[in-house]
Scaffold this active site. Structure first.
Site, PDB file in Angstrom:
ATOM      1  N   GLU A  24       0.795  -1.225   0.000  1.00  0.00           N
ATOM      2  CA  GLU A  24       0.000   0.000   0.000  1.00  0.00           C
ATOM      3  C   GLU A  24       0.830   1.279   0.000  1.00  0.00           C
ATOM      4  OE1 GLU A  24      -2.619  -3.280   1.427  1.00  0.00           O
ATOM      5  OE2 GLU A  24      -0.579  -2.628   1.889  1.00  0.00           O
ATOM      6  N   HIS A  59      -5.030  -8.743   8.706  1.00  0.00           N
ATOM      7  CA  HIS A  59      -5.052  -9.094   7.289  1.00  0.00           C
ATOM      8  C   HIS A  59      -3.819  -8.620   6.517  1.00  0.00           C
ATOM      9  CE1 HIS A  59      -6.199  -4.889   6.906  1.00  0.00           C
ATOM     10  NE2 HIS A  59      -5.957  -4.967   5.602  1.00  0.00           N
TER      11      HIS A  59
END
Length: 418
Positions: free
Chosen positions: A140, A218
């Site tokens: 990310e 996650h």
């Protein structure tokens, strides 16, 4: 293939968080439908999580690429998304005034690249978040930096996010501090929640008089030993506190599923359940005594609700919550997670839950600010200014940018920050 959509603006989402955070923008467009329209297209990056979010907000996609494949890598997904989104844009009539992307997912990155290569203006919602570590979070951090290079509009959630963009050379007139749209979505949902939205698993815990700890995990960079340490810390915690029960909605990623089965099977005090829908998750979060998470969005939601939160990461792109004491970074070291959780659960002096919103990440008006900017309003709403309204006090603590734009400081009265 020829397609025709009524939208002047096109938003693209692939995951549940993207739908949740783009919904307020689409709602704001709907309020001004006489001036412009916006459509939503989805890639299906998280097929089994996105559909419930679409239904919650009453959103019908203009297209659904349905790109989810078992065991797919980010690179494989990126390649298919680039090809299919390019085909969509080539046949999109009328040509969108801009392409709107949110956050830092592979979908957002692919859509931003597609818009740029198609010579479409790109608007980035939740722009400017940074850890300055290329591998945390992975991928990310690189995704959002890449989108920052491709975007024409940068809608920063906080003053610090704006400052990151300015430091990277983005022109100030292209950056607007709007707050985070997740707060818009959260407040919209809170007005519609009922007692029936609380998951049965959480209700059983609370009805039995136990304290509720809500957990999510996650992140890809945690797969392997870090995730194992987190799961073992959860087991240690319930063994140390007889009055604590854990609710763990397990992410569908196979690596998370396998590790959870290996390390938490048979631990009765930990309820490992299927992913909750957003209504259920917010209802459970609102009743939790503590949240343990590696999610960025959960940090924002928990801070807005005033729920103490431990973040199982070494760094966060949302440092505001840490700096005012709402969030603690604890990493993935087993003993530290247990110690920090024990300190919060055992702190009888901690303030009760605020009865008014904490405006650290948003004030519920981000979607309207974004649409006003995209439509070029002559008198747009003022930028978002973060603030915290302390419990049982009419005074307001503002947490705002210093003159040298390098950080944040408290101004006004000092209050306990548990």
């Amino acid at each position: 293939m020829t397609t025709s959509y009524p939208a002047q603006f096109l938003a693209v989402a692939g995951t549940r968080p993207e739908v949740i955070k783009l919904a307020p923008v689409l709602m704001a467009f709907a309020e001004r439908s006489a001036e412009a329209k916006a459509a939503l297209g989805v890639t299906g990056q998280h097929r089994n999580l996105i559909d419930a979010a679409l239904n919650l907000f009453g959103l019908t996609p203009a297209f659904d690429l349905n790109l989810m494949r078992p065991g797919q890598s980010p690179a494989e997904f990126m390649g298919r998304a680039l090809v299919d989104l390019t085909t969509i844009l080539q046949h999109h009539q009328p040509r969108p005034a801009a392409l709107i992307v949110q956050g830092d997912t592979t979908t957002a990155t692919a859509a931003a690249w597609t818009g740029f290569l198609s010579r479409l203006p790109v608007a980035h919602v939740e722009a400017g978040l940074r850890t300055r570590d290329r591998r945390q979070p992975f991928p990310e951090e690189i995704n959002r930096r890449t989108i920052g290079l491709l975007a024409d509009w940068h809608f920063a959630p906080t003053p610090r996010a704006r400052d990151h963009l300015l430091a990277e050379g983005v022109a100030s007139e292209r950056v607007l501090v709007v707050g985070n749209t997740v707060v818009d979505a959260l407040r919209w949902l809170q007005q519609r929640l009922t007692e029936a939205d609380l998951p049965a698993s959480a209700r059983r815990v609370l009805d039995a008089g136990y304290r509720l700890v809500l957990v999510t995990a996650h992140r890809r960079e945690a797969f392997g030993t870090p995730l194992r340490n987190v799961l073992l810390a959860l087991r240690d915690l319930v063994m140390s506190f007889e009055n604590v029960r854990i609710l763990f909605p397990v992410h569908p990623n196979p690596a998370v599923q396998e590790a959870t089965r290996e390390h938490l099977a048979g631990v009765e005090q930990i309820q490992c359940v299927e992913p909750l829908n957003y209504r259920q998750f917010i209802a459970a979060m609102s009743r939790a005594d503590l949240i343990v998470t590696d999610s960025g969005g959960v940090q924002e939601e928990a801070s807005s609700l005033g729920v103490p939160t431990l973040v199982t990461r070494d760094q966060t792109e949302r440092p505001e919550g840490v700096e005012v004491g709402l969030v603690r970074l604890v990493g993935t070291e087993r003993r530290r997670i247990v110690a920090e959780a024990a300190a919060l659960l055992g702190d009888s002096t901690r303030q009760t839950r605020p009865d008014r919103p904490l405006n650290l990440y948003g004030d519920g008006q981000a979607g309207r600010r974004i649409v006003a900017a995209l439509l070029g309003d002559a008198n747009p709403p003022p930028p978002f200014v973060p603030s915290i309204i302390p419990t049982n006090s009419s005074d307001e603590c503002r947490y705002e940018s210093t003159q040298d734009r390098c950080g944040f400081q408290w101004s006004g009265p000092r209050h306990s920050r548990h």
